[in-house]
Design a protein around this motif. Structure first.
Motif, PDB file in Angstrom:
ATOM      1  N   GLN A   1      20.824  -7.968 -11.323  1.00  0.00           N
ATOM      2  CA  GLN A   1      22.150  -7.376 -11.391  1.00  0.00           C
ATOM      3  C   GLN A   1      22.155  -5.996 -10.772  1.00  0.00           C
ATOM      4  O   GLN A   1      21.160  -5.263 -10.863  1.00  0.00           O
ATOM      5  CB  GLN A   1      22.616  -7.264 -12.848  1.00  0.00           C
ATOM      6  CG  GLN A   1      23.151  -8.558 -13.421  1.00  0.00           C
ATOM      7  CD  GLN A   1      24.502  -8.941 -12.849  1.00  0.00           C
ATOM      8  OE1 GLN A   1      25.206  -8.097 -12.331  1.00  0.00           O
ATOM      9  NE2 GLN A   1      24.829 -10.207 -12.916  1.00  0.00           N
ATOM     10  N   VAL A   2      23.281  -5.672 -10.159  1.00  0.00           N
ATOM     11  CA  VAL A   2      23.460  -4.353  -9.562  1.00  0.00           C
ATOM     12  C   VAL A   2      24.843  -3.855  -9.952  1.00  0.00           C
ATOM     13  O   VAL A   2      25.835  -4.564  -9.783  1.00  0.00           O
ATOM     14  CB  VAL A   2      23.355  -4.403  -8.030  1.00  0.00           C
ATOM     15  CG1 VAL A   2      23.560  -3.006  -7.441  1.00  0.00           C
ATOM     16  CG2 VAL A   2      22.011  -4.964  -7.597  1.00  0.00           C
ATOM     17  N   GLN A   3      24.909  -2.653 -10.457  1.00  0.00           N
ATOM     18  CA  GLN A   3      26.205  -2.017 -10.705  1.00  0.00           C
ATOM     19  C   GLN A   3      26.477  -1.035  -9.583  1.00  0.00           C
ATOM     20  O   GLN A   3      25.590  -0.250  -9.207  1.00  0.00           O
ATOM     21  CB  GLN A   3      26.219  -1.280 -12.045  1.00  0.00           C
ATOM     22  CG  GLN A   3      26.404  -2.187 -13.254  1.00  0.00           C
ATOM     23  CD  GLN A   3      25.165  -3.007 -13.566  1.00  0.00           C
ATOM     24  OE1 GLN A   3      24.071  -2.476 -13.652  1.00  0.00           O
ATOM     25  NE2 GLN A   3      25.335  -4.295 -13.740  1.00  0.00           N
ATOM     26  N   LEU A   4      27.675  -1.089  -9.069  1.00  0.00           N
ATOM     27  CA  LEU A   4      28.111  -0.178  -8.010  1.00  0.00           C
ATOM     28  C   LEU A   4      29.284   0.639  -8.531  1.00  0.00           C
ATOM     29  O   LEU A   4      30.242   0.073  -9.070  1.00  0.00           O
ATOM     30  CB  LEU A   4      28.544  -0.969  -6.770  1.00  0.00           C
ATOM     31  CG  LEU A   4      27.495  -1.903  -6.156  1.00  0.00           C
ATOM     32  CD1 LEU A   4      28.122  -2.736  -5.041  1.00  0.00           C
ATOM     33  CD2 LEU A   4      26.320  -1.110  -5.624  1.00  0.00           C
ATOM     34  N   VAL A   5      29.217   1.943  -8.360  1.00  0.00           N
ATOM     35  CA  VAL A   5      30.277   2.817  -8.837  1.00  0.00           C
ATOM     36  C   VAL A   5      30.769   3.678  -7.679  1.00  0.00           C
ATOM     37  O   VAL A   5      30.020   4.514  -7.152  1.00  0.00           O
ATOM     38  CB  VAL A   5      29.791   3.712  -9.983  1.00  0.00           C
ATOM     39  CG1 VAL A   5      30.927   4.626 -10.456  1.00  0.00           C
ATOM     40  CG2 VAL A   5      29.286   2.868 -11.148  1.00  0.00           C
ATOM     41  N   GLU A   6      32.026   3.455  -7.303  1.00  0.00           N
ATOM     42  CA  GLU A   6      32.631   4.235  -6.231  1.00  0.00           C
ATOM     43  C   GLU A   6      33.264   5.504  -6.801  1.00  0.00           C
ATOM     44  O   GLU A   6      33.720   5.523  -7.937  1.00  0.00           O
ATOM     45  CB  GLU A   6      33.717   3.435  -5.497  1.00  0.00           C
ATOM     46  CG  GLU A   6      33.249   2.149  -4.865  1.00  0.00           C
ATOM     47  CD  GLU A   6      33.523   0.948  -5.736  1.00  0.00           C
ATOM     48  OE1 GLU A   6      33.677  -0.170  -5.179  1.00  0.00           O
ATOM     49  OE2 GLU A   6      33.589   1.109  -6.965  1.00  0.00           O
ATOM     50  N   SER A   7      33.326   6.524  -5.964  1.00  0.00           N
ATOM     51  CA  SER A   7      34.007   7.758  -6.320  1.00  0.00           C
ATOM     52  C   SER A   7      34.447   8.456  -5.037  1.00  0.00           C
ATOM     53  O   SER A   7      34.027   8.074  -3.945  1.00  0.00           O
ATOM     54  CB  SER A   7      33.088   8.680  -7.132  1.00  0.00           C
ATOM     55  OG  SER A   7      31.941   9.032  -6.381  1.00  0.00           O
ATOM     56  N   GLY A   8      35.291   9.466  -5.218  1.00  0.00           N
ATOM     57  CA  GLY A   8      35.715  10.260  -4.074  1.00  0.00           C
ATOM     58  C   GLY A   8      37.111   9.967  -3.569  1.00  0.00           C
ATOM     59  O   GLY A   8      37.591  10.649  -2.662  1.00  0.00           O
ATOM     60  N   GLY A   9      37.753   8.964  -4.138  1.00  0.00           N
ATOM     61  CA  GLY A   9      39.117   8.667  -3.713  1.00  0.00           C
ATOM     62  C   GLY A   9      40.086   9.723  -4.206  1.00  0.00           C
ATOM     63  O   GLY A   9      39.740  10.612  -4.979  1.00  0.00           O
ATOM     64  N   GLY A  10      41.324   9.614  -3.718  1.00  0.00           N
ATOM     65  CA  GLY A  10      42.347  10.563  -4.140  1.00  0.00           C
ATOM     66  C   GLY A  10      43.530  10.561  -3.208  1.00  0.00           C
ATOM     67  O   GLY A  10      43.678   9.661  -2.378  1.00  0.00           O
ATOM     68  N   LEU A  11      44.351  11.582  -3.355  1.00  0.00           N
ATOM     69  CA  LEU A  11      45.542  11.751  -2.530  1.00  0.00           C
ATOM     70  C   LEU A  11      45.246  12.767  -1.433  1.00  0.00           C
ATOM     71  O   LEU A  11      44.744  13.864  -1.724  1.00  0.00           O
ATOM     72  CB  LEU A  11      46.707  12.232  -3.391  1.00  0.00           C
ATOM     73  CG  LEU A  11      48.001  12.606  -2.666  1.00  0.00           C
ATOM     74  CD1 LEU A  11      48.607  11.387  -1.975  1.00  0.00           C
ATOM     75  CD2 LEU A  11      48.987  13.220  -3.658  1.00  0.00           C
ATOM     76  N   VAL A  12      45.552  12.415  -0.208  1.00  0.00           N
ATOM     77  CA  VAL A  12      45.297  13.306   0.920  1.00  0.00           C
ATOM     78  C   VAL A  12      46.467  13.203   1.897  1.00  0.00           C
ATOM     79  O   VAL A  12      47.102  12.155   2.002  1.00  0.00           O
ATOM     80  CB  VAL A  12      43.962  12.955   1.609  1.00  0.00           C
ATOM     81  CG1 VAL A  12      43.995  11.554   2.199  1.00  0.00           C
ATOM     82  CG2 VAL A  12      43.576  13.988   2.645  1.00  0.00           C
ATOM     83  N   GLN A  13      46.734  14.284   2.591  1.00  0.00           N
ATOM     84  CA  GLN A  13      47.804  14.282   3.579  1.00  0.00           C
ATOM     85  C   GLN A  13      47.350  13.600   4.860  1.00  0.00           C
ATOM     86  O   GLN A  13      46.149  13.576   5.165  1.00  0.00           O
ATOM     87  CB  GLN A  13      48.238  15.710   3.876  1.00  0.00           C
ATOM     88  CG  GLN A  13      48.938  16.388   2.713  1.00  0.00           C
ATOM     89  CD  GLN A  13      49.500  17.746   3.109  1.00  0.00           C
ATOM     90  OE1 GLN A  13      49.113  18.323   4.124  1.00  0.00           O
ATOM     91  NE2 GLN A  13      50.423  18.253   2.313  1.00  0.00           N
ATOM     92  N   PRO A  14      48.279  13.065   5.623  1.00  0.00           N
ATOM     93  CA  PRO A  14      47.908  12.479   6.925  1.00  0.00           C
ATOM     94  C   PRO A  14      47.149  13.489   7.778  1.00  0.00           C
ATOM     95  O   PRO A  14      47.510  14.675   7.831  1.00  0.00           O
ATOM     96  CB  PRO A  14      49.270  12.138   7.545  1.00  0.00           C
ATOM     97  CG  PRO A  14      50.165  11.898   6.373  1.00  0.00           C
ATOM     98  CD  PRO A  14      49.718  12.887   5.332  1.00  0.00           C
ATOM     99  N   GLY A  15      46.094  13.002   8.421  1.00  0.00           N
ATOM    100  CA  GLY A  15      45.248  13.867   9.218  1.00  0.00           C
ATOM    101  C   GLY A  15      44.088  14.465   8.452  1.00  0.00           C
ATOM    102  O   GLY A  15      43.185  15.064   9.049  1.00  0.00           O
ATOM    103  N   GLY A  16      44.099  14.282   7.136  1.00  0.00           N
ATOM    104  CA  GLY A  16      43.042  14.839   6.305  1.00  0.00           C
ATOM    105  C   GLY A  16      41.808  13.962   6.243  1.00  0.00           C
ATOM    106  O   GLY A  16      41.717  12.939   6.918  1.00  0.00           O
TER     107      GLY A  16
END
Length: 117
Positions: A1-16
């Protein structure tokens, strides 16, 4: 078994820019491939980027030249650097690990990326 945890998402303006991380509970050095997918509302999940065990990379045409996939095997972490983001990049981004010896895919829970002014 492998657990994968994503992070770093969010709200950003176009071009960011945003940098997504995917931390694995198991050494990814033995993974045949680590991939990022995304799924926008009302659409099917689509491939974004891949990095193989040998370090080769490939990208969906829609993100070539803007996104970069990389990995730190020592930290069992995969990254997706996303530059020049556009509203059409808005989606839930999922990390995927493929171990050929097990013929098994593993998925993270996803992280939301919203590109909006």
């Amino acid at each position: 078994q492998v657990q994968l945890v994503e992070s770093g998402g969010g709200l950003v303006q176009p071009g960011g820019s945003l940098r997504l991380s995917c931390a694995a509970s198991r050494n990814i050095a033995s993974a045949d491939a680590m991939r990022w997918f995304r799924q926008a509302p009302g659409k099917q999940r689509e491939f974004v980027a891949i990095i193989t065990g040998a370090g080769r990379t490939n990208y969906a045409d829609s993100v070539k030249g803007r996104f970069t996939i990389s990995k730190d095997s020592a930290k069992s972490t995969v990254f997706l650097q996303m530059n020049r983001l556009a509203p059409e990049d808005t989606a839930v981004y999922y990390c995927n690990a493929y171990f050929g010896i097990e013929s098994q895919d593993y998925w993270g829970q996803g992280t939301q990326v919203t590109v909006s002014a």
